[in-house]
Design an enzyme around this catalytic site. Structure first.
Site, PDB file in Angstrom:
ATOM      1  N   GLY A  30      57.413  56.645  12.149  1.00 30.76           N
ATOM      2  CA  GLY A  30      56.782  55.486  12.785  1.00 30.76           C
ATOM      3  C   GLY A  30      56.383  54.423  11.785  1.00 30.76           C
ATOM      4  N   ALA A  31      55.477  53.509  12.211  1.00 34.46           N
ATOM      5  CA  ALA A  31      55.132  52.299  11.453  1.00 34.46           C
ATOM      6  C   ALA A  31      56.446  51.610  11.087  1.00 34.46           C
ATOM      7  CB  ALA A  31      54.296  52.618  10.212  1.00 34.46           C
ATOM      8  N   LEU A  32      57.241  51.390  12.099  1.00 34.47           N
ATOM      9  CA  LEU A  32      58.622  50.953  11.883  1.00 34.47           C
ATOM     10  C   LEU A  32      58.679  49.543  11.295  1.00 34.47           C
ATOM     11  CD1 LEU A  32      60.262  52.271  15.187  1.00 34.47           C
ATOM     12  CD2 LEU A  32      60.007  53.446  12.979  1.00 34.47           C
ATOM     13  N   HIS A  36      63.799  50.646   9.027  1.00 38.38           N
ATOM     14  CA  HIS A  36      64.077  51.626  10.091  1.00 38.38           C
ATOM     15  C   HIS A  36      64.998  51.027  11.155  1.00 38.38           C
ATOM     16  CE1 HIS A  36      59.877  53.052   8.897  1.00 38.38           C
ATOM     17  NE2 HIS A  36      60.609  54.135   8.733  1.00 38.38           N
ATOM     18  N   GLN A  60      54.817  67.843   5.362  1.00 36.39           N
ATOM     19  CA  GLN A  60      55.375  67.181   4.178  1.00 36.39           C
ATOM     20  C   GLN A  60      54.329  66.396   3.389  1.00 36.39           C
ATOM     21  OE1 GLN A  60      58.173  64.822   6.766  1.00 36.39           O
ATOM     22  NE2 GLN A  60      57.852  63.241   5.230  1.00 36.39           N
ATOM     23  N   ARG A 147      68.661  55.163   2.083  1.00 37.72           N
ATOM     24  CA  ARG A 147      68.874  55.590   0.696  1.00 37.72           C
ATOM     25  C   ARG A 147      67.665  55.296  -0.182  1.00 37.72           C
ATOM     26  NH1 ARG A 147      74.747  55.725  -1.381  1.00 37.72           N
ATOM     27  NH2 ARG A 147      73.900  54.794  -3.272  1.00 37.72           N
ATOM     28  N   ASP A 149      64.859  56.695   0.235  1.00 36.07           N
ATOM     29  CA  ASP A 149      64.407  58.072   0.001  1.00 36.07           C
ATOM     30  C   ASP A 149      65.625  58.889  -0.414  1.00 36.07           C
ATOM     31  OD1 ASP A 149      61.557  57.873   0.835  1.00 36.07           O
ATOM     32  OD2 ASP A 149      62.477  57.221   2.696  1.00 36.07           O
TER      33      ASP A 149
HETATM   34  O1  PAF Z   1      61.663  59.577   5.965  1.00 34.14           O
HETATM   35  C1  PAF Z   1      60.847  59.923   6.857  1.00 34.14           C
HETATM   36  O2  PAF Z   1      60.326  59.090   7.604  1.00 34.14           O
HETATM   37  C2  PAF Z   1      60.499  61.393   7.010  1.00 34.14           C
HETATM   38  O3  PAF Z   1      60.435  62.036   5.786  1.00 34.14           O
HETATM   39  C3  PAF Z   1      61.416  62.142   7.987  1.00 34.14           C
HETATM   40  C4  PAF Z   1      62.843  62.176   7.509  1.00 34.14           C
HETATM   41  C5  PAF Z   1      61.354  61.472   9.364  1.00 34.14           C
HETATM   42  C6  PAF Z   1      60.932  63.588   8.143  1.00 34.14           C
HETATM   43  O4  PAF Z   1      59.630  63.650   8.594  1.00 34.14           O
END
Ligand code: PAF
Length: 291
Positions: A30-32, A36, A60, A147, A149
């Site tokens: 979220g917080a697009l 995204h 995570q 990319r 991440d």
């Molecule tokens: O990149 C993200 O937003 C997150 O790490 C993901 C891939 C949605 C997993 O929670």
């Protein structure tokens, strides 16, 4: 109209219906932002029906990370997804994704070990676990990840191969603001002054790209230049590194002689930022001068 689904069962049924025509999938927290939305647009190029997920995945985040303050704006996100033509939004609760008594984790130890893995213990195990769960729900799909991440993308590509998942994974180029800063939900935390300082990151990467283009192949020189640029304006460096772009293993010797990933993680104020380029492969970053 985006169909909003909250349960694993509802989402699975919707994905099963989409399989006949083809399903694109964009997992997010979220917080697009435009980064995204570009992933959703890319997914639409590959499949007629596109689902996005919004789930701020607790496994995570480390104990001292920003889980509680991670930006959340479901209504805003929904209008943005609507505008780019997403069809389905899966927005589960934590209990829906992690039922009482759950204990299974997915680890991709070698790819997860270097770079961010050294500073965010357990982070990639959380990512690998939630993404595997999401793929188990969607079934066959074309999944698109940014990319920016890069290590996350490498972890996901590895687990898809290792677990024989019927998913095609696409890595989409980093989307940047006009001044070069990579789009990130965490940019919302930056004050105007911090944002100006953060430009040292794309500037350092752009300088490395320019040097590479004119024949610089010495990793140590490239890294030292980047480090001094970033040290001057940021609060703490986690790493500035150059590794093999496929395995993420250290380079053999000082020579950049095949596909090399230059990656940076540093803290500006309380915000941890990451960015990267694959030297000689990624589009050159257009940058503004850092303060
Ligand atoms: O990149 C993200 O937003 C997150 O790490 C993901 C891939 C949605 C997993 O929670």
């Amino acid at each position: 109209m985006v169909q909003v689904l909250r349960t694993v069962h509802e989402f699975r049924v919707a994905c099963e219906k989409a399989h006949a025509s083809g399903l694109g999938f964009v997992p997010t927290m979220g917080a697009l932002h435009e980064g995204h939305l570009a992933l959703v647009t890319e997914a639409k190029r590959h499949a007629p029906i596109v689902a996005a997920s919004i789930f701020v995945n607790p496994t995570q985040f480390g104990p001292n990370e920003d889980l509680a303050r991670y930006p959340r704006d479901l209504d805003g996100d929904l209008s943005k997804l609507e505008a780019v033509g997403a069809d389905i939004l899966f927005a589960p609760s934590t209990d829906e994704m992690y039922a009482t008594g759950e204990q299974t984790r997915v680890a991709v130890p070698r790819v997860a070990a270097p770079l961010c893995g050294r500073f965010r213990l357990g982070h990639f195990e959380g990512v690998a676990t939630v993404v595997t769960k999401l793929f188990a729900i969607t079934g066959p799909c074309t999944a698109v990840f940014g990319r920016k991440d890069y290590q996350q993308l490498a972890v996901i590509k590895r687990l898809v191969v290792d677990l024989c998942l019927p998913v095609q994974v696409i890595g989409f180029p980093t989307v940047r603001d006009l001044d070069g800063l990579a789009k990130s939900s965490r940019n919302l935390y930056l004050s105007p002054d911090e944002r100006a300082c953060a430009l040292a990151i794309p500037n350092a990467l752009a300088e490395a790209q320019a040097a590479f283009a004119t024949g610089e192949r010495a990793a140590a020189t490239t890294l030292a230049r980047a480090r001094s640029r970033i040290e001057a304006v940021t609060d703490r460096i986690d790493y500035v590194d150059i590794v093999d772009a496929d395995s993420l293993e250290p380079l053999v010797g000082n020579q950049i002689d095949h596909r090399a990933l230059m990656a940076i993680a540093c803290h500006v104020g309380k915000t941890r930022l990451i960015d990267n380029v694959v030297l000689g492969e990624d589009a050159r970053i257009a940058v503004a001068e850092a303060k």
